[in-house]
Design an enzyme around this catalytic site. Structure first.
Site, PDB file in Angstrom:
ATOM      1  N   ASP A   1       0.868  -1.166   0.000  1.00 51.64           N
ATOM      2  CA  ASP A   1       0.000   0.000   0.000  1.00 51.64           C
ATOM      3  C   ASP A   1       0.922   1.239   0.000  1.00 51.64           C
ATOM      4  O   ASP A   1       2.151   1.131   0.011  1.00 51.64           O
ATOM      5  CB  ASP A   1      -0.969  -0.023   1.190  1.00 51.64           C
ATOM      6  CG  ASP A   1      -2.175   0.886   0.952  1.00 51.64           C
ATOM      7  OD1 ASP A   1      -2.135   1.725   0.032  1.00 51.64           O
ATOM      8  OD2 ASP A   1      -3.167   0.770   1.700  1.00 51.64           O
TER       9      ASP A   1
HETATM   10  C1  BGC Z   1      -5.088   3.208   0.337  1.00 55.64           C
HETATM   11  C2  BGC Z   1      -5.421   2.156  -0.691  1.00 55.64           C
HETATM   12  C3  BGC Z   1      -5.349   2.753  -2.074  1.00 55.64           C
HETATM   13  C4  BGC Z   1      -3.969   3.349  -2.289  1.00 55.64           C
HETATM   14  C5  BGC Z   1      -3.779   3.951  -3.661  1.00 55.64           C
HETATM   15  C6  BGC Z   1      -3.815   3.957   0.005  1.00 55.64           C
HETATM   16  O1  BGC Z   1      -3.618   5.037   0.837  1.00 55.64           O
HETATM   17  O2  BGC Z   1      -4.978   2.596   1.600  1.00 55.64           O
HETATM   18  O3  BGC Z   1      -6.699   1.626  -0.437  1.00 55.64           O
HETATM   19  O4  BGC Z   1      -5.637   1.786  -3.030  1.00 55.64           O
HETATM   20  O5  BGC Z   1      -3.781   4.374  -1.331  1.00 55.64           O
HETATM   21  O6  BGC Z   1      -4.510   5.103  -3.804  1.00 55.64           O
END
Ligand code: BGC
Length: 763
Positions: free
Chosen positions: A311
């Protein structure tokens, strides 16, 4: 764009095939593309490989500073050359603060392709985006309910159809990869991402995750109308002790396996091509370095062959936040060795350089790199990116079409949950004079929630003029002269509550729209689960008017409303129903449609009384003492209809179940009212005595049916021993001999599972 000719057709399809079993997705094919991958890999250098494992944000290719762009993304040729050609970056993501037209996306994607073609390997870039309730970063896209709303439909076929819209419109934006579905169970309403998931139950969430994955990927993800799914956030993200985003969770392995793994497992079995890792730490170990979870369980047990991406910035957080590594390089070695394939870096260019050093210094074995690159290339091949990344714009005539809008409308309708309807005050008569009031009445934001046009979903200006707020939809349905509007209050401050109370005197009924604004991730952390006082005061003031008070709750998680429930005559829950939410709410309020949504989570009655529906008996200290009893405001699975259903007796095909046998559970349901209605028949089972304190009940089956007035249908469920299993002391799925109680509505029946020993299952 309002159009209803598709309605009849769609209803026909859904009512005839709701929740049918479907065949597994063939996207999961071991060995596919092996030879092609070997040939590509043979020509790749270490630089090429670490580049493939790097994912950067689009900010890194754009004019300005990442996190701090003061205008929409404008690609910077120098940065494109450096990142895509020199560093051979294999994946780009996101957009964050802006939504773009399809034409603009085309420009971005062709520029990226132009540069990635310049590198020797010519491997195409894999672009990923959070298209989570529709293609929410492309202007004009069709936006349907967020996942909590989808779960409230209990209609998996409808969810697959909605997922197909995202796949279609995302590919129409030249993007082949969505960071969805969320497979995290929403078992704590304090957690700010509850609305991003499918609620608190593993069976419902698993079915929904499979349904959405199938919608995204279809039979063949290289199809120009399909995209790759990304299951997130593996695993245990949704149950932090504090309730706050990305804070520590302590989840015994037994519970992890019984509750949190199943939705991931189900969607992996359905062929999901990628998975995103939990940013938090579970049992003290940041998941990004947890080899047991990332490799032994994910690859070894669940058989996942796809690509595991971190993530946001999570490898860096290993040393800046979690403090399990002394610097970025050590963090990279820990994460890659644990099983990470791609780093969502996203806003600096150090990762590939440091990963290369890790390999050269022997900190990360080359075999680990090759394994990850193989997985990444397989996803790119499965998506057909080597053959064709762009399809002609005219291939997408259904983008933003009435057909898609109608489906989104159906999704919104089925997701609305009628929580209270005292003396059948709803539906309201269309000749009524109505006061509409409250902070969520005249805004598209609380209908859609986060990840809508922008990350936080908080930009009203992005919504098209013809999208209707609740107020506008009611005005359109009744005629503006029958509808008055007073704001009453903001989310947490009084504006003109007295004026609203005065206005209530001259109407026939009051529709009070309250709840939450949009929020995403940590921005939604809460210090108080209670609905803010200003909103409760608005309801209190209106209830003094003696006019029927209808609450429309538009919220991402169940905010505590205990003190105002009694003041309301009716309550409708809209769990971020999307752009068609206003229209759907109006149509239910005035009886054009009959509500059929059911809660996918327990609606708590108080902030210190947060227990899911499948609690252990010991959770209810007051089980024998009414004084201490925890009473949810509304139970999991609850939701009213404008018609009434009567359940017949619960019958079984036998008194006992054997290890290899089946037991058929049957019940008849009759629509005893005067309207056609849909009902979700829910089968719960309780293990009466078990070696580990059992849940008081668990959902073991459900079916959504549609009944004409007077019609009776017989519903049956076939149970096997494995359907009653729990995860035992040794972390294995097992069913123990003994008595079980089955329950559908108020009907209960007991049977015995007869076996000489405990039966174990691979699940
Ligand atoms: C979130 C994810 C998301 C990713 C990309 C992160 O901060 O936890 O759910 O897919 O960002 O935007």
């Amino acid at each position: 764009m309002r159009n209803t000719p598709f309605l009849f057709f769609l209803i026909l399809i859904w009512s005839s095939c709701m929740n049918e079993t479907q065949t597994p997705n063939p996207a999961k094919t071991t060995g596919q593309f092996d030879q092609q991958i070997a040939e590509i890999m043979a020509g790749m250098t270490l630089e090429d490989k670490v580049g493939e494992m790097t994912q950067l944000s689009i900010d890194m290719l754009s004019v300005g500073e990442p996190y701090n762009l003061d205008k929409p993304h404008q690609l910077d040729p120098e940065k494109l050359e450096k990142m895509l050609v020199d560093l051979r970056v294999g994946s780009i993501l996101n957009v964050g603060g802006y939504a773009y037209s399809r034409e603009h996306w085309y420009e971005i994607m062709t520029a990226i392709k132009g540069y990635s073609d310049k590198k020797a390997s010519k491997i195409p870039v894999l672009y990923g985006i959070d298209a989570i309730h529709g293609t929410n970063y492309t202007l004009g896209a069709t936006l349907y309910p967020q996942q909590a709303g989808l779960a409230a439909t209990w209609n998996t076929n409808l969810v697959t159809e909605l997922g197909k819209i995202t796949a279609y419109e995302t590919r129409a934006s030249y993007i082949p990869w969505t960071f969805s579905p969320v497979c995290d169970l929403g078992r704590d309403p304090r957690w700010p991402r509850l609305w991003e998931g499918f609620g608190e139950d593993p069976l419902l969430a698993s079915d929904m995750a499979v349904a959405l994955t199938r919608g995204y990927q279809g039979e063949d993800p290289s199809d120009p109308y399909q995209v790759a799914a990304c299951l997130k956030h593996y695993v245990g993200y949704s149950r932090p002790l504090t309730g706050m985003d990305r804070t520590q969770a302590w989840i015994p392995e037994r519970q992890l396996r019984e509750y949190f793994l199943p939705p991931f497992k189900a969607a992996i079995d359905a062929g999901a091509l990628s998975i995103m890792i939990n940013s938090g730490d579970v049992n003290g170990i940041p998941t990004h370095i947890d080899k047991y979870v990332l490799t032994d369980i994910l690859r070894g047990e669940l058989g996942f062959e796809g690509l595991a991406v971190t993530d946001w910035e999570d490898i860096k957080y290993l040393f800046t936040r979690h403090r399990v590594a002394k610097d970025h390089k050590e963090a990279i070695a820990l994460a890659i060795n644990a099983g990470i394939d791609m780093s969502m870096v996203p806003n600096d260019a150090d990762f590939p350089l440091l990963l290369k050093q890790c390999v050269e210094e022997g900190l990360v074995p080359m075999a680990r790199i090759d394994e990850s690159v193989t997985r990444i290339l397989r996803v790119k091949l499965k998506l057909g990116l080597f053959d064709n990344m762009f399809y002609e714009p005219e291939n997408y005539p259904k983008f933003n079409s009435p057909e898609f809008e109608e489906l989104a409308y159906q999704g919104a309708l089925e997701s609305l949950v009628l929580l209270k309807n005292k003396d059948n005050v709803l539906p309201l008569d269309k000749s009524s004079r109505i006061l509409v009031t409250g902070p969520t009445a005249n805004s598209m934001i609380p209908l859609n929630g986060g990840w809508t046009w922008v990350w936080q979903g908080n930009e009203e200006s992005y919504f098209a003029d013809d999208e209707q707020t609740i107020l506008e939809a009611i005005q359109q349905l009744l005629g503006a002269d029958q509808v008055s509007y007073v704001q009453g209050c903001t989310y947490d401050e009084t504006v003109d509550i007295n004026e609203a109370a005065r206005a209530a005197k001259s109407v026939d009924a009051v529709v009070v729209c309250i709840g939450e604004f949009s929020y995403t991730e940590f921005e939604g952390n809460l210090y108080d689960l209670n609905l803010p006082e200003a909103q409760q005061n608005l309801v209190r003031a209106l209830s003094a008017s003696d006019k029927p008070v209808i609450l429309v709750l538009t919220e991402g998680r169940p905010r505590i409303i205990r003190e105002i429930v009694e003041l309301a005559d009716a309550i409708i829950l809209s769990a971020y129903t999307g752009n068609q939410g206003g229209r759907a709410i109006a149509s239910i309020l005035f009886g054009d449609h009959n509500p059929s949504g059911k809660l996918p989570y327990t609606y708590p009655g108080a902030a210190n009384a947060l227990i899911p529906y499948d609690y252990r008996a010991t959770d209810q200290y007051g089980i024998d003492n009414e004084k201490y009893k925890i009473r949810p405001q509304f139970e999991f699975g609850y939701g009213l209809s404008y018609t009434t259903f009567e359940y017949g007796d619960l019958t079984l095909s036998g008194n006992t179940l054997t290890p290899d046998g089946t037991l058929e559970v049957r019940i008849s349901v009759t629509n005893t009212g005067t309207r056609t209605g849909k009902e979700v028949v829910q089968l719960y089972a309780a293990d009466l005595v078990a070696s580990i304190a059992p849940s008081v009940r668990r959902l073991r089956g459900y079916e959504k049916i549609s009944l004409e007035p007077g019609e009776t249908k017989s519903v049956s469920f076939t149970l096997q021993a494995r359907d009653l299993a729990f995860v035992g002391l040794d972390n294995k799925w097992q069913t123990e001999p003994g008595s079980f109680e089955l329950q559908i509505q108020e009907k209960k029946i007991i049977f015995d599972f007869e076996s000489d020993s405990v039966i174990f299952f691979e699940k």
